[in-house]
Motif scaffolding. Structure first.
Motif, PDB file in Angstrom:
ATOM      1  N   TYR A 157       0.860  -1.177   0.000  1.00 36.94           N
ATOM      2  CA  TYR A 157       0.000   0.000   0.000  1.00 36.94           C
ATOM      3  C   TYR A 157       0.898   1.229   0.000  1.00 36.94           C
ATOM      4  O   TYR A 157       2.074   1.145   0.367  1.00 36.94           O
ATOM      5  CB  TYR A 157      -0.887   0.023   1.251  1.00 36.94           C
ATOM      6  N   ARG A 158       0.324   2.361  -0.370  1.00 39.40           N
ATOM      7  CA  ARG A 158       1.105   3.578  -0.298  1.00 39.40           C
ATOM      8  C   ARG A 158       0.233   4.711   0.225  1.00 39.40           C
ATOM      9  O   ARG A 158      -0.990   4.694   0.080  1.00 39.40           O
ATOM     10  CB  ARG A 158       1.684   3.939  -1.661  1.00 39.40           C
ATOM     11  N   GLN A 159       0.907   5.677   0.820  1.00 34.13           N
ATOM     12  CA  GLN A 159       0.197   6.842   1.333  1.00 34.13           C
ATOM     13  C   GLN A 159       1.030   8.083   1.072  1.00 34.13           C
ATOM     14  O   GLN A 159       2.153   8.209   1.556  1.00 34.13           O
ATOM     15  CB  GLN A 159      -0.076   6.703   2.828  1.00 34.13           C
ATOM     16  N   LYS A 166      -3.232  12.286   1.624  1.00 41.20           N
ATOM     17  CA  LYS A 166      -4.085  11.349   0.890  1.00 41.20           C
ATOM     18  C   LYS A 166      -4.305  10.090   1.706  1.00 41.20           C
ATOM     19  O   LYS A 166      -3.554   9.779   2.626  1.00 41.20           O
ATOM     20  CB  LYS A 166      -3.462  11.008  -0.469  1.00 41.20           C
ATOM     21  N   GLN A 167      -5.333   9.344   1.313  1.00 44.56           N
ATOM     22  CA  GLN A 167      -5.616   8.089   1.991  1.00 44.56           C
ATOM     23  C   GLN A 167      -4.645   7.004   1.523  1.00 44.56           C
ATOM     24  O   GLN A 167      -4.124   7.051   0.409  1.00 44.56           O
ATOM     25  CB  GLN A 167      -7.057   7.660   1.695  1.00 44.56           C
ATOM     26  N   ARG A 168      -4.456   6.040   2.379  1.00 46.91           N
ATOM     27  CA  ARG A 168      -3.630   4.898   2.011  1.00 46.91           C
ATOM     28  C   ARG A 168      -4.384   4.092   0.949  1.00 46.91           C
ATOM     29  O   ARG A 168      -5.600   3.872   1.052  1.00 46.91           O
ATOM     30  CB  ARG A 168      -3.361   4.033   3.237  1.00 46.91           C
ATOM     31  N   GLU A 169      -3.654   3.650  -0.078  1.00 53.08           N
ATOM     32  CA  GLU A 169      -4.296   2.921  -1.162  1.00 53.08           C
ATOM     33  C   GLU A 169      -3.495   1.678  -1.516  1.00 53.08           C
ATOM     34  O   GLU A 169      -2.274   1.629  -1.338  1.00 53.08           O
ATOM     35  CB  GLU A 169      -4.429   3.814  -2.405  1.00 53.08           C
ATOM     36  N   ALA A 209       5.497   8.625  -2.241  1.00 54.45           N
ATOM     37  CA  ALA A 209       4.667   8.237  -1.100  1.00 54.45           C
ATOM     38  C   ALA A 209       5.497   7.363  -0.176  1.00 54.45           C
ATOM     39  O   ALA A 209       6.610   6.940  -0.518  1.00 54.45           O
ATOM     40  CB  ALA A 209       3.432   7.459  -1.562  1.00 54.45           C
ATOM     41  N   TYR A 254       5.582   3.733   1.186  1.00 55.27           N
ATOM     42  CA  TYR A 254       5.060   2.437   0.766  1.00 55.27           C
ATOM     43  C   TYR A 254       5.133   1.470   1.948  1.00 55.27           C
ATOM     44  O   TYR A 254       6.196   1.294   2.558  1.00 55.27           O
ATOM     45  CB  TYR A 254       5.852   1.908  -0.420  1.00 55.27           C
TER      46      TYR A 254
END
Length: 114
Positions: free
Chosen positions: A36-38, A42-45, A90, A92
């Motif tokens: 995941y990345r943030q 921004k939200q973590r995706e 971001a 990770y």
């Protein structure tokens, strides 16, 4: 269970990085390990995930530019990222989902800039 992410750094646009996530400890053999990345604000995706059976799932953000793989003997999951863009900058994180539990690593910073 502990997850140790590594391999982040500063890379120029168009460059590549290979992230590693080493998982230690005891856990059920049926599981999913994901990246995941943030980015700031921004939200973590989800970037990508791989099951213990080898099935993969990719988020929309880097689909076609990254490959997730898993080496069972080393309990390590890799994320090969290509053609990196500034918007890929971001932190990770790797994540282990097993049964009803979710474990997170500490994250590794990826910065894409010229």
């Amino acid at each position: 269970v502990q997850l140790q992410a590594s391999g982040g750094g500063l890379v120029q646009p168009g460059g590549s990085l290979n992230l590693s996530c080493a998982v230690s400890g005891s856990f059920f053999r049926i599981n999913v390990i994901g990246w995941y990345r943030q980015a700031p604000g921004k939200q973590r995706e989800l970037v990508a995930a791989v099951t213990s059976g080898g099935s993969t799932n990719y988020g929309d953000s880097m689909k076609g530019r990254c490959t997730v793989s898993r080496e069972h003997a080393k309990n390590t999951v890799y994320l090969q990222m290509n053609n990196l863009k500034p918007e890929d900058t971001a932190v990770y994180y790797c994540n282990l989902k097993v049964l009803r539990n979710s474990f997170w690593g500490q994250g590794t910073q990826v910065t894409v800039s010229s």
